[in-house]
Design an enzyme around this catalytic site. Structure first.
Site, short mmCIF file in Angstrom:
data_model
loop_
_atom_site.label_atom_id
_atom_site.label_comp_id
_atom_site.label_asym_id
_atom_site.label_seq_id
_atom_site.Cartn_x
_atom_site.Cartn_y
_atom_site.Cartn_z
N GLN A 108 2.14 3.84 8.16
CA GLN A 108 3.60 3.24 6.95
C GLN A 108 3.31 1.73 7.46
O GLN A 108 3.48 1.35 8.33
CB GLN A 108 4.65 3.73 8.23
CG GLN A 108 6.10 2.81 7.70
CD GLN A 108 6.88 3.65 6.38
OE1 GLN A 108 6.57 4.36 6.21
NE2 GLN A 108 7.06 2.61 5.84
N PHE A 112 5.51 -2.40 3.18
CA PHE A 112 5.32 -2.02 2.16
C PHE A 112 5.78 -0.49 1.20
O PHE A 112 5.80 -0.02 0.49
CB PHE A 112 4.59 -2.95 1.05
CG PHE A 112 4.46 -4.41 1.50
CD1 PHE A 112 5.90 -5.37 0.70
CD2 PHE A 112 3.74 -5.14 2.40
CE1 PHE A 112 5.44 -6.42 0.90
CE2 PHE A 112 3.78 -6.23 2.79
CZ PHE A 112 4.85 -7.18 2.38
N GLY A 113 5.44 -0.05 2.09
CA GLY A 113 5.56 1.45 2.32
C GLY A 113 4.46 2.59 2.88
O GLY A 113 3.75 1.75 3.63
N PRO A 114 4.99 3.43 2.45
CA PRO A 114 4.09 4.31 3.33
C PRO A 114 2.47 4.44 3.03
O PRO A 114 2.19 4.61 2.19
CB PRO A 114 4.72 5.97 2.93
CG PRO A 114 5.01 5.82 2.12
CD PRO A 114 5.41 4.49 1.76
N LYS A 138 -1.34 4.02 -1.01
CA LYS A 138 -0.37 3.01 -0.77
C LYS A 138 0.72 3.47 -1.56
O LYS A 138 0.49 2.81 -2.95
CB LYS A 138 -0.74 1.36 -0.25
CG LYS A 138 0.65 1.16 0.25
CD LYS A 138 0.11 0.24 1.04
CE LYS A 138 0.68 -0.65 1.99
NZ LYS A 138 0.93 -0.55 3.52
N ASP A 151 0.84 -10.77 6.84
CA ASP A 151 1.40 -9.71 7.68
C ASP A 151 0.58 -9.07 8.06
O ASP A 151 -0.23 -8.43 8.35
CB ASP A 151 1.75 -8.30 6.58
CG ASP A 151 3.15 -6.91 7.99
OD1 ASP A 151 2.70 -7.70 8.90
OD2 ASP A 151 3.60 -6.02 7.20
#
Ligand SMILES: *[C@@H]1O[C@H](CO)[C@@H](O)[C@H](O)[C@H]1NC(C)=O
Ligand SMILES: *[C@@H]1O[C@H](CO)[C@@H](O)[C@H](O)[C@H]1NC(C)=O
Ligand SMILES: *[C@@H]1O[C@H](CO)[C@@H](O)[C@H](O)[C@H]1NC(C)=O
Ligand SMILES: *[C@@H]1O[C@H](CO)[C@@H](O)[C@H](O)[C@H]1NC(C)=O
Ligand SMILES: *[C@@H]1O[C@H](CO)[C@@H](O)[C@H](O)[C@H]1NC(C)=O
Length: 813
Positions: A503, A506-508, A523, A620
């Site tokens: 996770q 920006f999303g799982p 993704k 990130d």
């Protein structure tokens, strides 16, 4: 009159000498006075001290001058080649006004050997560190009959001249100590080369090892340190050209700042600045800095590009010489490049600009020409290969090169040095190049330079070529396929929870199996990007073009209904955090493997920052975004998301702070300012985590409340940096490598972005053993609690300690 003054001084000296057992001023020696071994002479404001010393582990005694505040930094040695072995040496002022160094048995070991006869000779140690002999009666400060500044050792102090007396041919240059124990001159010298436009060179004998590129009116135009010579608040450097003299000199802006240049025994020059806080010298720059600085690293007619692989590339219009013919000029092992087609000066040759480079060696200069005249002159002469402006500060003057172009290097992006050069290229190259940009322009250029016939001919060839090229490139640019939603739904078992493997901010991420058997990672982007479909598509195409062994490969994308998904190759070994933070699994990672991983991540990040066509700031970077392939090679993932989620991020500031606490740089976490340097910060954190096997956030220690950065910093300062290392990886043979990694890591996490190195330097510093690296200062964000000063409470709420999850937050400013 002279006699009278002499008498007063003489009597005065006698008087004080007898009372205080010292001379009047502590910084002078007059007639019949001496300095014995054990005594010293100190300059008036206590900056420098002269006396006898023994270097390192040697048994010899030397007479030298050192900083009063740091006696281990000897700036000048009198008897470099001729040490005494006893401790009864003595420096005396002889009757003829020379300083003479005598050994115990009264043999002359060294003398100033000037032929002037002075009435009242005085030797004085000035506050500049210059030991001078002058006539005490003739007080004209410039009339020294001898000065130590004329005979430099390995250090260039402020006010010292590096260069030439043009009338007498006398040259002042630096030579390093042979070793830390032996001040006798080593094989290198740092000198001002005036065969052409003045340039600094480091030579061994007559062989150039490094050259700075010519002085361009403002700076030496072609070294990574050029920039720091112009843009610094510490010193001002000048090239002085008077009737009789031509030399390089510098002065600090403020005399409380202590700085000098030193030529190390390895042939490396360092610019040092004294740090009064740590009472150590810190390195402002080092030269040569990288392999492209080495003289003619790439052989003739090559361009050396430090951020590219391979670093050498033939200039436009040149091709590598036949495989078996190596450069015979002894310049380097690399291959010479030769002209594609011989110049005939007929068929519309022209000039192509090669921007921001170090100008090649062996130029011919004319200060009176302007750039137009320069071009015309070069164009007329068939053997003229290139031209450039000689004085960028006035914008004129002409440099031309005849014959091979030697020692060109590129100024990497983000540096401010380098100069444009205009290379003569055959018509085919010129047209070829221009055609790519503006077809219209070549029509003008070609037709003015050549007749209609040639024009038509050339255009035909070009047309053919580009047609072919167009086809080729279309084949190359195989686009990232769009994959159908149903395929992905099937592959991921309808995005079932069991298939979720991560996770991110920006999303799982889901694991999937295509019907072909290929494993994929999907993704699924949270759809709050506010980005249109077309924009997303074009982004995906751009990201698809990023190819690097340390970036995870994008296999495809999917846009259907509200879904936006990126499909990556699946990495069976999960991510780095799975290994380094786990007691058992971390055993798989030997130091050697860790080091490879660190280098791999650094290379991948460098590619994102500089080498790909786009400049991508990851934003990130963290252990869980580093995936490991079968051989545990690192692959950076999530690198396209920063771009896809750009919103208003085009500027260097964003209201949407996406990142992970513990990895975010201070300026990003507090103000949303991001740049490549904020990635460098995250990289530094990651590096220290890999070395230590500990998380930065959530780091705990019995003795303090510092985070990992603070912990590493404290240990570093106490000379115990090795304790940062993960105790579970126990190969002690790599200690120097571990230390270098820690130092680079600390440099990356410096408080201020400008103090952090670029990724190109990071890669270079990591890969090169034996480089002297800058000393890190205190890192940014080094306490546990201080992780987000000035943050809003809402962003704190979203913080998730356990998972070090990425956050996406709206800063309420
Ligand atoms: C001193 O200078 C003279 C003449 O300039 C020279 O011949 C002699 O070798 C020098 N002596 C030393 C010790 O340098
Ligand atoms: C030089 O630096 C000192 C200490 O930082 C400062 O007090 C002084 O004002 C400075 N002098 C000048 C001329 O800037
Ligand atoms: C030395 O310390 C002072 C006070 O802590 C600080 O303002 C200054 O920037 C430091 N100087 C250097 C060169 O680190
Ligand atoms: C002198 O400088 C060296 C090099 O920076 C440093 O290691 C040493 O501790 C200094 N010595 C003193 C007495 O400050
Ligand atoms: C071209 O320049 C070279 C080097 O300066 C010179 O020797 C030669 O005579 C010149 N040729 C012409 C045609 O001007």
């Amino acid at each position: 009159m002279g006699c009278f003054l002499f008498l007063i001084t003489f009597v005065g000296t006698l008087f004080f000498s007898s009372i205080m057992n010292l001379s009047v001023a502590v910084d002078t020696i007059s007639l019949a006075q001496s300095i014995k071994d054990g005594e010293t002479l100190v300059s008036a404001s206590q900056s420098f001290e002269l006396g006898f010393f023994t270097p390192g582990n040697s048994n010899n005694r030397y007479l030298g001058i050192w900083y009063k505040f740091n006696s281990s930094t000897v700036v000048w040695v009198a008897n470099r080649k001729n040490p005494t072995t006893d401790k009864q040496g003595m420096l005396v002022m002889s009757d003829d006004g020379n300083l003479v160094l005598l050994s115990e048995d009264k043999k002359v070991i060294w003398s100033t050997n000037s032929s002037w006869v002075l009435e009242n000779p005085v030797a004085q140690l000035l506050d500049s560190g210059n030991l001078v002999i002058k006539d005490n009666i003739n007080m004209n400060p410039d009339s020294y009959v001898w000065q130590s500044f004329d005979y430099p050792s390995d250090i260039l102090l402020p006010g010292m001249k590096l260069g030439w007396n043009l009338r007498t041919g006398f040259e002042r240059y630096l030579t390093p100590w042979r070793s830390a124990d032996d001040p006798s001159p080593g094989d290198f010298s740092l000198r001002l080369d005036i065969d052409e436009l003045p340039q600094l060179v480091i030579t061994t004998g007559s062989r150039k090892e490094v050259r700075s590129g010519p002085w361009n009116g403002r700076q030496f135009g072609g070294t990574p340190f050029s920039d720091k010579v112009v843009h610094n608040f510490i010193f001002k450097a000048m090239l002085v050209h008077k009737q009789d003299e031509l030399y390089y000199i510098y002065e600090p802006f403020n005399n409380t700042v202590k700085t000098h240049i030193v030529l190390h025994q390895s042939g490396t020059m360092h610019r040092l600045v004294w740090n009064w806080n740590t009472t150590e010298w810190s390195i402002l720059y080092t030269w040569p800095f990288d392999p492209c600085d080495n003289y003619a690293q790439c052989g003739a007619n090559n361009n050396c590009r430090i951020n590219k692989m391979p670093i050498c590339e033939c200039l436009k219009g040149f091709i590598p010489k036949a495989e078996d013919e190596w450069d015979t000029q002894g310049l380097s092992q690399s291959r010479k490049c030769i002209e594609k087609s011989p110049y005939d000066c007929l068929s519309g040759e022209g000039f192509l600009k090669l921007p921001a480079i170090k100008l090649p060696d062996f130029s011919w200069s004319n200060n009176r020409m302007n750039i137009k005249e320069c071009e015309a002159e070069c164009f007329k002469n068939c053997s003229c290969r290139a031209y450039a402006i000689s004085d960028v500060s006035r914008g004129n003057g002409c440099l031309m090169w005849f014959g091979d172009l030697i020692d060109i290097r590129e100024c990497p992006p983000g540096f401010g040095w380098g100069q444009d050069i205009f290379l003569r290229v055959p018509a085919s190259e010129l047209v070829h190049y221009l055609n790519k940009k503006k077809r219209i322009q070549i029509i003008a250029v070609v037709s003015t330079f050549t007749g209609i016939f040639i024009f038509v001919l050339v255009l035909c060839t070009v047309w053919k070529k580009t047609k072919n090229r167009g086809l080729e490139s279309r084949e190359e640019e195989e686009e990232v396929p769009f994959i159908d939603l149903s395929t992905i739904t099937a592959a991921t078992n309808n995005f079932c929870q069991a298939n979720m493997i991560g996770q991110g901010g920006f999303g799982p991420v889901y694991k999937g199996n295509l019907s072909t058997g290929q494993e994929i990672a999907v993704k699924r982007l949270s759809n709050n990007s506010g980005q249109g479909v077309e924009e997303f598509k074009s982004e995906v195409v751009l990201i698809g073009k990023l190819q690097h062994r340390n970036l995870v490969g994008l296999l495809g994308s999917c846009i259907q209904r509200d879904e936006r998904m990126l499909i990556y190759e699946y990495m069976p070994n999960k991510s780095l955090d799975y290994f380094i933070f786990d007691d058992e699994r971390s055993k798989f990672l030997s130091w050697r493997k860790r080091f490879d991983i660190i280098i791999g991540i650094a290379r991948g990040l460098l590619y994102l920052h500089q080498d790909s066509k786009l400049q991508i700031i990851h934003r990130d970077l963290k252990a869980s975004n580093i995936l490991l392939d079968n051989d545990l090679n690192p692959k950076i993932s999530d690198f396209g998301l920063a771009r896809i989620f750009k919103g208003d991020d085009k500027e260097a500031n964003t209201k949407r702070i996406a990142g992970t606490y513990g990895y975010m740089s201070p300026e990003y976490a507090t103000n949303g300012n991001f740049s490549v340097k904020s990635d460098v910060f995250s990289f530094g954190v990651l590096l220290l985590e890999i070395v230590s096997g500990k998380k930065n956030r959530g780091f705990c220690h019995a003795d303090h409340h510092l985070n990992l950065l603070g912990h590493a910093w404290v240990l570093w300062n106490n000379g115990m940096a090795l304790e940062v290392k993960d105790v579970r990886s126990e190969d002690s043979s790599f200690e120097s490598q571990v230390l270098r990694c820690i130092q680079v890591g600390l440099l990356c996490v410096q408080m201020f972005p400008e103090d952090r190195p670029e990724m190109s330097s990071v890669v270079f510093m990591l890969a090169n053993e034996g480089l002297l690296l800058p000393q890190p200062k205190q890192p940014g964000f080094f306490t546990q609690r201080g992780f987000i000063p000035g943050s809003t409470s809402s962003s704190k709420e979203k913080y998730d300690t356990e998972n070090a999850m990425s956050i996406t937050t709206q800063d309420g400013r």
